[in-house]
Design a protein around this motif. Structure first.
Motif, PDB file in Angstrom:
ATOM      1  N   LEU A 127       0.852  -1.180   0.000  1.00 12.49           N
ATOM      2  CA  LEU A 127       0.000   0.000   0.000  1.00 12.49           C
ATOM      3  C   LEU A 127       0.891   1.233   0.000  1.00 12.49           C
ATOM      4  O   LEU A 127       1.661   1.460   0.924  1.00 12.49           O
ATOM      5  N   GLU A 128       0.812   2.003  -1.077  1.00  7.61           N
ATOM      6  CA  GLU A 128       1.531   3.264  -1.125  1.00  7.61           C
ATOM      7  C   GLU A 128       0.714   4.269  -1.915  1.00  7.61           C
ATOM      8  O   GLU A 128      -0.127   3.906  -2.736  1.00  7.61           O
ATOM      9  N   GLY A 129       0.952   5.533  -1.656  1.00  5.30           N
ATOM     10  CA  GLY A 129       0.218   6.574  -2.340  1.00  5.30           C
ATOM     11  C   GLY A 129       0.618   6.698  -3.797  1.00  5.30           C
ATOM     12  O   GLY A 129       1.678   6.222  -4.214  1.00  5.30           O
ATOM     13  N   PHE A 130      -0.226   7.376  -4.557  1.00  3.57           N
ATOM     14  CA  PHE A 130       0.005   7.539  -5.990  1.00  3.57           C
ATOM     15  C   PHE A 130       1.340   8.224  -6.265  1.00  3.57           C
ATOM     16  O   PHE A 130       2.103   7.801  -7.149  1.00  3.57           O
ATOM     17  N   THR A 131       1.639   9.289  -5.517  1.00  2.68           N
ATOM     18  CA  THR A 131       2.873  10.043  -5.762  1.00  2.68           C
ATOM     19  C   THR A 131       4.106   9.159  -5.619  1.00  2.68           C
ATOM     20  O   THR A 131       4.979   9.140  -6.496  1.00  2.68           O
ATOM     21  N   SER A 186       8.445   4.394 -10.050  1.00  8.08           N
ATOM     22  CA  SER A 186       8.486   3.823 -11.405  1.00  8.08           C
ATOM     23  C   SER A 186       9.371   4.638 -12.338  1.00  8.08           C
ATOM     24  O   SER A 186       9.518   4.304 -13.516  1.00  8.08           O
ATOM     25  N   GLY A 187       9.951   5.733 -11.816  1.00  2.16           N
ATOM     26  CA  GLY A 187      10.829   6.552 -12.629  1.00  2.16           C
ATOM     27  C   GLY A 187      10.113   7.596 -13.456  1.00  2.16           C
ATOM     28  O   GLY A 187      10.717   8.189 -14.366  1.00  2.16           O
ATOM     29  N   ASN A 188       8.843   7.854 -13.143  1.00  2.00           N
ATOM     30  CA  ASN A 188       8.061   8.827 -13.889  1.00  2.00           C
ATOM     31  C   ASN A 188       7.730  10.033 -13.012  1.00  2.00           C
ATOM     32  O   ASN A 188       8.061  10.069 -11.827  1.00  2.00           O
ATOM     33  N   THR A 189       7.063  11.018 -13.608  1.00  2.00           N
ATOM     34  CA  THR A 189       6.739  12.249 -12.901  1.00  2.00           C
ATOM     35  C   THR A 189       5.248  12.305 -12.585  1.00  2.00           C
ATOM     36  O   THR A 189       4.423  12.300 -13.498  1.00  2.00           O
ATOM     37  N   LYS A 194       0.426  10.861 -14.950  1.00  2.00           N
ATOM     38  CA  LYS A 194       1.805  10.388 -15.075  1.00  2.00           C
ATOM     39  C   LYS A 194       2.424  11.082 -16.272  1.00  2.00           C
ATOM     40  O   LYS A 194       1.936  10.959 -17.382  1.00  2.00           O
ATOM     41  N   ASN A 195       3.483  11.867 -16.015  1.00  2.00           N
ATOM     42  CA  ASN A 195       4.132  12.643 -17.077  1.00  2.00           C
ATOM     43  C   ASN A 195       3.120  13.515 -17.825  1.00  2.00           C
ATOM     44  O   ASN A 195       3.191  13.682 -19.044  1.00  2.00           O
ATOM     45  N   GLY A 196       2.146  14.060 -17.083  1.00  2.00           N
ATOM     46  CA  GLY A 196       1.146  14.933 -17.655  1.00  2.00           C
ATOM     47  C   GLY A 196      -0.015  14.229 -18.330  1.00  2.00           C
ATOM     48  O   GLY A 196      -0.950  14.885 -18.804  1.00  2.00           O
ATOM     49  N   ASP A 197       0.005  12.912 -18.344  1.00  2.00           N
ATOM     50  CA  ASP A 197      -1.029  12.124 -19.014  1.00  2.00           C
ATOM     51  C   ASP A 197      -2.030  11.613 -17.977  1.00  2.00           C
ATOM     52  O   ASP A 197      -1.640  10.887 -17.051  1.00  2.00           O
ATOM     53  N   PRO A 198      -3.325  11.963 -18.068  1.00  2.00           N
ATOM     54  CA  PRO A 198      -4.297  11.520 -17.055  1.00  2.00           C
ATOM     55  C   PRO A 198      -4.525  10.015 -17.112  1.00  2.00           C
ATOM     56  O   PRO A 198      -4.802   9.456 -18.171  1.00  2.00           O
ATOM     57  N   ILE A 199      -4.386   9.345 -15.954  1.00  2.00           N
ATOM     58  CA  ILE A 199      -4.568   7.894 -15.919  1.00  2.00           C
ATOM     59  C   ILE A 199      -5.574   7.434 -14.863  1.00  2.00           C
ATOM     60  O   ILE A 199      -6.142   6.351 -14.988  1.00  2.00           O
ATOM     61  N   ILE A 200      -5.812   8.250 -13.845  1.00  2.00           N
ATOM     62  CA  ILE A 200      -6.711   7.850 -12.754  1.00  2.00           C
ATOM     63  C   ILE A 200      -7.538   9.043 -12.304  1.00  2.00           C
ATOM     64  O   ILE A 200      -7.047  10.174 -12.243  1.00  2.00           O
ATOM     65  N   MET A 201      -8.798   8.771 -11.962  1.00  2.00           N
ATOM     66  CA  MET A 201      -9.647   9.782 -11.341  1.00  2.00           C
ATOM     67  C   MET A 201     -10.136   9.228 -10.012  1.00  2.00           C
ATOM     68  O   MET A 201     -10.776   8.170  -9.967  1.00  2.00           O
ATOM     69  N   ASP A 202      -9.806   9.930  -8.933  1.00  2.00           N
ATOM     70  CA  ASP A 202     -10.121   9.467  -7.580  1.00  2.00           C
ATOM     71  C   ASP A 202     -11.251  10.282  -6.951  1.00  2.00           C
ATOM     72  O   ASP A 202     -11.214  11.523  -6.969  1.00  2.00           O
ATOM     73  N   TYR A 203     -12.229   9.569  -6.399  1.00  2.00           N
ATOM     74  CA  TYR A 203     -13.232  10.165  -5.524  1.00  2.00           C
ATOM     75  C   TYR A 203     -12.885   9.665  -4.118  1.00  2.00           C
ATOM     76  O   TYR A 203     -13.111   8.493  -3.806  1.00  2.00           O
ATOM     77  N   SER A 204     -12.350  10.546  -3.271  1.00  2.00           N
ATOM     78  CA  SER A 204     -11.832  10.121  -1.969  1.00  2.00           C
ATOM     79  C   SER A 204     -12.605  10.764  -0.820  1.00  2.00           C
ATOM     80  O   SER A 204     -13.018  11.927  -0.904  1.00  2.00           O
ATOM     81  N   TYR A 205     -12.752   9.981   0.251  1.00  2.00           N
ATOM     82  CA  TYR A 205     -13.445  10.431   1.452  1.00  2.00           C
ATOM     83  C   TYR A 205     -12.591  10.051   2.661  1.00  2.00           C
ATOM     84  O   TYR A 205     -12.275   8.872   2.859  1.00  2.00           O
ATOM     85  N   PHE A 206     -12.207  11.063   3.463  1.00  2.00           N
ATOM     86  CA  PHE A 206     -11.308  10.832   4.591  1.00  2.00           C
ATOM     87  C   PHE A 206     -11.977  11.191   5.913  1.00  2.00           C
ATOM     88  O   PHE A 206     -12.724  12.179   5.999  1.00  2.00           O
ATOM     89  N   ALA A 207     -11.668  10.391   6.929  1.00  2.00           N
ATOM     90  CA  ALA A 207     -12.104  10.716   8.289  1.00  2.00           C
ATOM     91  C   ALA A 207     -11.370  11.977   8.740  1.00  2.00           C
ATOM     92  O   ALA A 207     -10.182  12.151   8.435  1.00  2.00           O
ATOM     93  N   PRO A 208     -12.043  12.873   9.475  1.00  2.00           N
ATOM     94  CA  PRO A 208     -11.427  14.150   9.860  1.00  2.00           C
ATOM     95  C   PRO A 208     -10.106  14.002  10.612  1.00  2.00           C
ATOM     96  O   PRO A 208      -9.189  14.799  10.394  1.00  2.00           O
ATOM     97  N   PHE A 209      -9.984  13.019  11.493  1.00  2.00           N
ATOM     98  CA  PHE A 209      -8.767  12.913  12.297  1.00  2.00           C
ATOM     99  C   PHE A 209      -7.508  12.732  11.437  1.00  2.00           C
ATOM    100  O   PHE A 209      -6.408  13.062  11.851  1.00  2.00           O
TER     101      PHE A 209
END
Length: 234
Positions: A79-83, A89-92, A130-145
Motif C-alpha cells: 500500500l503506497e500513495g500515488f505520488t 516507477s521513474g516517472n513524474t 503520469k508525465n502529464g497524461d491523465p490515468i486515474i480519477m479518484d473520488y476520496s473520502y477521509f475521516a477528519p482525524f
C-alpha cells in the motif's frame, strides 16, 4: 500447451523493436516484418495480436500498427500513495484538484469509515497524471482525524505523506474491491477516453496500524495506461 518456438521468437523480436520506439510511432508493415524477420505472415500476425492484447501496441484501421503508451503497473501487495508509486516507477506524478469540500457522512460512508452518520467527512475529487497524461480519477473520502487542517496544496501532492509525517499516524493496509464499468461523461472527459471505453474501478478502504479506517476511495483507472498486478505465493 506450449507455445510454438517460432511464434515466441517472432514476438520477442517485434517487442525488441517496439522498445526502441517512442509511443504512437508507426511500426513497419506486416509485409516488412515478414521480410525483415524471416517468419511467415500468420506467425507475424499472431505475434502482433498477442502484443496488442498485452497493451504494447494498438491498431488503427487502414493505417497499421502503432506503439502504445507504456502502462503503469501497480502491485496490490503493498500500500503506497500515488505520488510515491509514480516516483518509484521513474516517472513524474502530478495531480489536479477538481473538488474539495466537507460533507455529512452518508450511511455507507459512515460504515466504511466507522464514524457516526452525519458527521464531517473530507471529500476530494482528484485527477492523477503520469508525465502529464491523465490515468486515474479518484473520488476520496477521509475521516477528519486523518486530514483535518490539511492545506489545499497538499492535496495535489501526497496525502499519505501528510498523514504519516504531519499527523504522525502509521498507514498499514487496505481492503480492495475491483470491478469494470462504463464511466459517465465527466470521467471520460477528464481521462480523455471514449464514452464507450470501459474503465477499471477500484474501491479501497485504508486502515491505520491501530485498525482505524481513515480513507474510502473509488478510483476510475484507464486500463490502457494503468494495470493492477497481483502476485501469489505458495
Amino acid at each position: 500447451m506450449a507455445m510454438p518456438k517460432k511464434f515466441l521468437t517472432s514476438k520477442k523480436l517485434i517487442q525488441e523493436e517496439i522498445e526502441k520506439l517512442e509511443p504512437n510511432t508507426k511500426l513497419p508493415s506486416e509485409r516488412e516484418l515478414v521480410e525483415r524477420l524471416g517468419f511467415s505472415r500468420p506467425t507475424i500476425q499472431r505475434s502482433l495480436l498477442e502484443l496488442e492484447n498485452e497493451g504494447f501496441i494498438y491498431r488503427l484501421p487502414r493505417q497499421g500498427w502503432f506503439v502504445a503508451t507504456k502502462k503503469m503497473y501497480k502491485s496490490l501487495l503493498k500500500l503506497e500513495g500515488f505520488t510515491q508509486e509514480i516516483l518509484h516507477s521513474g516517472n513524474t506524478p502530478s495531480t489536479k484538484l477538481l473538488s474539495f469540500e466537507i460533507i455529512p457522512a452518508s450511511e455507507p460512508l459512515a460504515e466504511f469509515l466507522s464514524i457516526p452518520q452525519g458527521s464531517d467527512v473530507y471529500s476530494f475529487i482528484r485527477l492523477r497524471m503520469k508525465n502529464g497524461d491523465p490515468i486515474i480519477m479518484d473520488y476520496s473520502y477521509f475521516a477528519p482525524f486523518a486530514v483535518e487542517n490539511i492545506a489545499a496544496d497538499v492535496l495535489t501532492k501526497s496525502i499519505y505523506q501528510y498523514i504519516e509525517n504531519v499527523k504522525g499516524l502509521k498507514i498499514h493496509m487496505a481492503k480492495i474491491k475491483l470491478d469494470a464499468v462504463l464511466p459517465d461523461e465527466f470521467i471520460c472527459r477528464n481521462l480523455e477516453i471514449s464514452i464507450n471505453d470501459p474503465v477499471l474501478v477500484m474501491e479501497k478502504v485504508a486502515f491505520l496500524a491501530d485498525g482505524r479506517p481513515f480513507e474510502y476511495t473509488i478510483s476510475y483507472q484507464n486500463p490502457k495506461k494503468y494495470v493492477l498486478e497481483i502476485q501469489s505465493f505458495c
